[in-house]
Every structure is written in C-alpha cells, then in structure tokens.
Motif scaffolding. Structure first.
Motif, PDB file in Angstrom:
ATOM      1  N   ILE A 159      -6.399   9.299   2.391  1.00 23.71           N
ATOM      2  CA  ILE A 159      -5.195   9.973   2.884  1.00 23.71           C
ATOM      3  C   ILE A 159      -4.333  10.411   1.700  1.00 23.71           C
ATOM      4  CG2 ILE A 159      -2.990   9.616   4.091  1.00 23.71           C
ATOM      5  CD1 ILE A 159      -4.595   7.835   6.075  1.00 23.71           C
ATOM      6  N   ASP A 160      -4.167   9.529   0.731  1.00 24.88           N
ATOM      7  CA  ASP A 160      -3.372   9.848  -0.455  1.00 24.88           C
ATOM      8  C   ASP A 160      -4.023  10.963  -1.265  1.00 24.88           C
ATOM      9  OD1 ASP A 160      -1.050   8.931  -2.254  1.00 24.88           O
ATOM     10  OD2 ASP A 160      -2.759   8.931  -3.626  1.00 24.88           O
ATOM     11  N   PHE A 197      -4.274   0.588  -2.875  1.00 25.72           N
ATOM     12  CA  PHE A 197      -4.369   0.863  -1.443  1.00 25.72           C
ATOM     13  C   PHE A 197      -5.008  -0.308  -0.719  1.00 25.72           C
ATOM     14  CE2 PHE A 197      -4.569   4.832  -3.793  1.00 25.72           C
ATOM     15  CZ  PHE A 197      -3.492   5.505  -3.249  1.00 25.72           C
ATOM     16  N   THR A 216       0.383   4.108   1.063  1.00 26.87           N
ATOM     17  CA  THR A 216       0.217   4.939   2.255  1.00 26.87           C
ATOM     18  C   THR A 216       0.800   4.299   3.506  1.00 26.87           C
ATOM     19  OG1 THR A 216      -1.789   5.872   1.301  1.00 26.87           O
ATOM     20  CG2 THR A 216      -1.475   6.184   3.656  1.00 26.87           C
ATOM     21  N   CYS A 217       0.457   3.035   3.757  1.00 24.91           N
ATOM     22  CA  CYS A 217       0.866   2.405   5.022  1.00 24.91           C
ATOM     23  C   CYS A 217       1.798   1.206   4.855  1.00 24.91           C
ATOM     24  CB  CYS A 217      -0.366   1.987   5.808  1.00 24.91           C
ATOM     25  SG  CYS A 217      -1.226   0.565   5.097  1.00 24.91           S
ATOM     26  N   CYS A 223      -6.768   4.657   3.477  1.00 21.85           N
ATOM     27  CA  CYS A 223      -5.464   4.948   2.868  1.00 21.85           C
ATOM     28  C   CYS A 223      -5.639   5.663   1.531  1.00 21.85           C
ATOM     29  CB  CYS A 223      -4.656   3.667   2.690  1.00 21.85           C
ATOM     30  SG  CYS A 223      -3.886   3.101   4.231  1.00 21.85           S
ATOM     31  N   CYS A 268       0.860  -1.183   0.000  1.00 21.75           N
ATOM     32  CA  CYS A 268       0.000   0.000   0.000  1.00 21.75           C
ATOM     33  C   CYS A 268       0.895   1.231   0.000  1.00 21.75           C
ATOM     34  CB  CYS A 268      -0.895  -0.015   1.237  1.00 21.75           C
ATOM     35  SG  CYS A 268      -1.880   1.483   1.469  1.00 21.75           S
TER      36      CYS A 268
END
Length: 57
Positions: free
Chosen positions: A33-34, A25, A9-10, A30, A7
C-alpha cells in the motif's frame, strides 16, 4: 528489550527485530500500500522550484 514502532500504513504495533522482514510495516499488504502511494506520487518532498538559468537577475 525489543523496540516497538507503529506501522506507517495502519498504525498497528510492530516489533523492530530482524525476524520481521516487513519492518517498519506490519505486513506485506501494508508495505505494498505504501509503495503504491509513492508510485502514484501521493507523497512529495516540498521544494522551491528551480531557477531558470536563462532568466536575468
């Protein structure tokens, strides 16, 4: 064999398959957030400043 990606993001492992509607994602969170980071211009593509067409060479 299913492709597994991280992912963005995380960094959680995500299976790349049609059933995963949030790919790449791991979740909607997530993904949001992106999107927010793009909206706040936290990501940028580097480029040279444009030349002024009125400037003499």
């Amino acid at each position: 064999m299913v492709t597994v990606v991280s992912c963005p993001t995380c960094s959680a492992k995500v299976e790349w398959k049609p059933e995963n509607k949030y790919r790449p994602f791991c979740s909607e969170r997530c993904k949001q957030i992106d999107l927010g980071a793009w909206a706040e211009e936290k990501y940028a593509i580097p480029a040279a400043p444009p030349k002024d067409p009125h400037e003499e060479e």
